[in-house]
Write an enzyme that holds these catalytic residues in place. Structure first.
Site, mmCIF file in Angstrom:
data_model
loop_
_atom_site.group_PDB
_atom_site.id
_atom_site.type_symbol
_atom_site.label_atom_id
_atom_site.label_comp_id
_atom_site.label_asym_id
_atom_site.label_seq_id
_atom_site.Cartn_x
_atom_site.Cartn_y
_atom_site.Cartn_z
ATOM 1 N N LYS A 256 0.836 -1.215 0.000
ATOM 2 C CA LYS A 256 0.000 0.000 0.000
ATOM 3 C C LYS A 256 0.864 1.256 0.000
ATOM 4 O O LYS A 256 0.600 2.198 -0.750
ATOM 5 C CB LYS A 256 -0.919 -0.033 1.227
ATOM 6 C CG LYS A 256 -1.911 1.113 1.282
ATOM 7 C CD LYS A 256 -3.193 0.721 1.993
ATOM 8 C CE LYS A 256 -3.065 0.694 3.500
ATOM 9 N NZ LYS A 256 -2.981 2.022 4.107
ATOM 10 N N ASP B 228 1.909 -1.177 11.870
ATOM 11 C CA ASP B 228 0.564 -1.618 11.465
ATOM 12 C C ASP B 228 0.265 -3.057 11.885
ATOM 13 O O ASP B 228 -0.830 -3.560 11.645
ATOM 14 C CB ASP B 228 0.406 -1.489 9.942
ATOM 15 C CG ASP B 228 0.390 -0.030 9.502
ATOM 16 O OD1 ASP B 228 -0.016 0.830 10.312
ATOM 17 O OD2 ASP B 228 0.793 0.253 8.354
ATOM 18 N N ARG C 154 2.673 5.984 -3.292
ATOM 19 C CA ARG C 154 3.804 6.803 -3.739
ATOM 20 C C ARG C 154 3.996 6.727 -5.256
ATOM 21 O O ARG C 154 4.425 7.701 -5.883
ATOM 22 C CB ARG C 154 5.069 6.379 -2.987
ATOM 23 C CG ARG C 154 5.044 6.838 -1.513
ATOM 24 C CD ARG C 154 5.999 6.035 -0.658
ATOM 25 N NE ARG C 154 6.148 6.519 0.698
ATOM 26 C CZ ARG C 154 5.305 6.278 1.710
ATOM 27 N NH1 ARG C 154 4.210 5.562 1.502
ATOM 28 N NH2 ARG C 154 5.538 6.748 2.928
HETATM 29 C C1 S3P Z 1 2.604 4.692 6.222
HETATM 30 C C2 S3P Z 1 3.123 5.083 7.425
HETATM 31 C C3 S3P Z 1 2.587 4.648 8.724
HETATM 32 C C4 S3P Z 1 1.634 3.473 8.589
HETATM 33 C C5 S3P Z 1 0.687 3.629 7.436
HETATM 34 C C6 S3P Z 1 1.469 3.762 6.137
HETATM 35 C C7 S3P Z 1 3.221 5.202 4.989
HETATM 36 O O1 S3P Z 1 1.918 5.733 9.317
HETATM 37 O O2 S3P Z 1 0.896 3.295 9.775
HETATM 38 O O3 S3P Z 1 -0.176 2.538 7.333
HETATM 39 O O4 S3P Z 1 2.950 4.646 3.905
HETATM 40 O O5 S3P Z 1 3.996 6.166 5.069
HETATM 41 P P1 S3P Z 1 2.719 6.817 10.225
HETATM 42 O O6 S3P Z 1 3.710 7.444 9.356
HETATM 43 O O7 S3P Z 1 1.707 7.811 10.686
HETATM 44 O O8 S3P Z 1 3.298 6.005 11.349
#
Ligand code: S3P
Length: 449
Positions: free
Chosen positions: A28, A330, A33
């Site tokens: 994901k 996560d 990105r």
């Molecule tokens: C993500 C960063 C994480 C993660 C999210 C995806 C990302 O969040 O929990 O599911 O793709 O940068 P945080 O940066 O708020 O920890």
């Protein structure tokens, strides 16, 4: 799927061992990105293995609204034609990100650094999540916040400057989303934008920026070297390229834990990304005694991937250090499920960031454990789960609070508890793992409506 749709309760029942092979959907984080850097580059970006979950489709729609054009060639195969840094146009409508925290926060960084005006909104979950962590650095970079909901939440409207101001920013939380938003805004800054993080978080933005032609340097930071200083040279020309998306370790986590706790199981999970900033769960499960083999390690799309052979295992409780949290942020809901089947206490330290995910995950996990007869305790920001090495009772109904990972974690639990487990709404699973149900059913899991 929207916040107006009817809830879809799902149940999982204990049954036969899980067997077979699967490939989880595309990562994901990388999928979001790819769409965003596709928008910001000149020429064509070809994506293979894109996660076609609701979250990523929202990011794709926002990229389109900001000027990109897109074509879907087949399952997970997309072509994005970008407009380049400085070439974005004002979207005609509100950018509705649904449940997608990552998509919305990263795109705030994009809009905040470019001379465009856009309004961001989302579902009830997204409307409850803190956005000041993104707005604060963006204001330093010259972004105007024209409107925001109380407490710095969506719906909010941003107008970016003609050129962003390059800053040096220390993130207040270990968050790849904050780091990425600042770097994406810094793409339109004349000079070097530096983000300092006290603990290294997932580095997909840095890696992908380089892939598209930007200059990014990463150096260890802080007394113990666990932190990072990430410096981006502004106003590069990003050129469209090819992005191969590996399988998402955060989605692989669900069949992986399921195979560990359902007696007699043996499955193989193919092509899972092994980026060390994402593999904290695997490290922890192996410490707990899990039988996980990394097979056929290879390079795919600039990342190391492996096939994971997983066999049912007797787990024991362990102490999970707070420093590991960024590498498995996560995965705590499903680790708590694994811990419920382990012998002894598993202590998960330093979980404050879990309170601001798609739901308050610390509270949601505790409530789900309680509903299914699992002894546990929250001590400050730590979660303790007590197991005796046998299957917990189950039989509960779990409130998912619009959180896909709460839904999947407790469905996994119900595959091995004494009684079935129900989740009140499985609709949000489609945000990250749309094929979860058929994938699990193909392994022999008794999950359904
Ligand atoms: C993500 C960063 C994480 C993660 C999210 C995806 C990302 O969040 O929990 O599911 O793709 O940068 P945080 O940066 O708020 O920890």
């Amino acid at each position: 799927m929207s916040h107006d749709s009817e809830p879809t309760p799902l149940s999982a029942a204990p049954g036969a061992p899980l067997r077979g092979r699967l490939r989880p959907p595309g990562d994901k984080s990388i999928s979001h990105r790819a769409m965003i850097l596709g928008l910001l580059s000149i020429g064509e970006t070809r994506v293979e293995g894109l996660l076609e979950g609701d979250d990523v489709l929202r990011t794709a729609a926002a990229a389109r609204a900001l000027g990109a054009s897109m074509e879907r060639l087949g399952e997970g195969r997309w072509v994005v034609r970008g407009v380049g840094i400085g070439g974005l146009s004002d979207p005609a409508e509100t950018l509705d990100f649904g449940n997608a925290g990552t998509g919305s926060r990263l795109m705030m960084g994009v809009v905040g650094g470019q001379p465009v005006t856009a309004t961001f909104d989302g579902d009830a979950s997204l409307r409850s999540r803190p956005m000041r962590r993104i707005l604060d650095p963006l204001r330093l970079m010259g972004t105007q916040v024209l409107a925001e909901a109380e407490g710095g939440r969506v719906p909010l409207t941003l107008r970016g400057p003609r050129e962003a101001i390059p800053i040096r920013y220390e993130t207040p939380a270990a968050s790849a989303q904050i780091k990425s938003a600042v770097l994406l805004a810094g793409l339109n800054a004349p000079g070097t934008t530096t983000v300092i993080e006290a603990a290294a978080t997932r580095d997909h933005t840095e890696r992908m920026l380089r892939l598209f032609g930007a200059e990014v340097s990463v150096t260890p930071h802080g007394p113990d070297g666990h932190g990072r200083a990430v410096a981006l040279t502004g106003q590069p020309t990003l050129r469209g390229t090819e992005v191969v998306v590996p399988a998402d370790p955060s989605s692989a986590a669900f069949p992986l834990v399921a195979a560990l706790i359902v007696p007699g199981s043996e499955i193989t999970i193919e092509g899972v990304m092994m980026n060390p900033l994402r593999t904290g769960l695997i490290t922890t499960l192996i410490e707990m005694g899990a039988d996980i083999e990394r097979l056929r390690e290879r390079e795919e799309g600039g990342e190391t991937v492996a096939d994971l052979r997983v066999r049912a295992s007797h787990l024991k409780g362990v102490d999970v250090p707070a420093e590991r949290a960024p590498a498995m942020i996560d995965e705590y809901p499903v680790l708590a499920v694994a811990a419920a089947f382990a012998q002894g206490t598993t202590r998960m330290n330093g979980l404050h960031e879990l309170r601001v995910k798609e739901s308050d995950r610390l509270a949601a996990v505790a409530a789900g454990l309680k509903a299914n007869g699992v002894a546990h305790l929250i001590e400050g920001d730590d979660l303790l789960v007590h197991g005796d090495g046998t299957a917990p009772p189950g039989g509960g109904t779990v409130a998912t609070h619009l959180d896909h990972r709460i839904a999947m974690a407790f469905l996994v639990m119900g595959l091995a508890t004494a009684e079935p487990v129900t989740v009140d709404d499985g609709a949000m699973i489609a945000t990250s793992f749309p094929s979860f149900l058929p994938t699990m059913q193909a392994l022999g899991a008794g999950i359904g409506e």
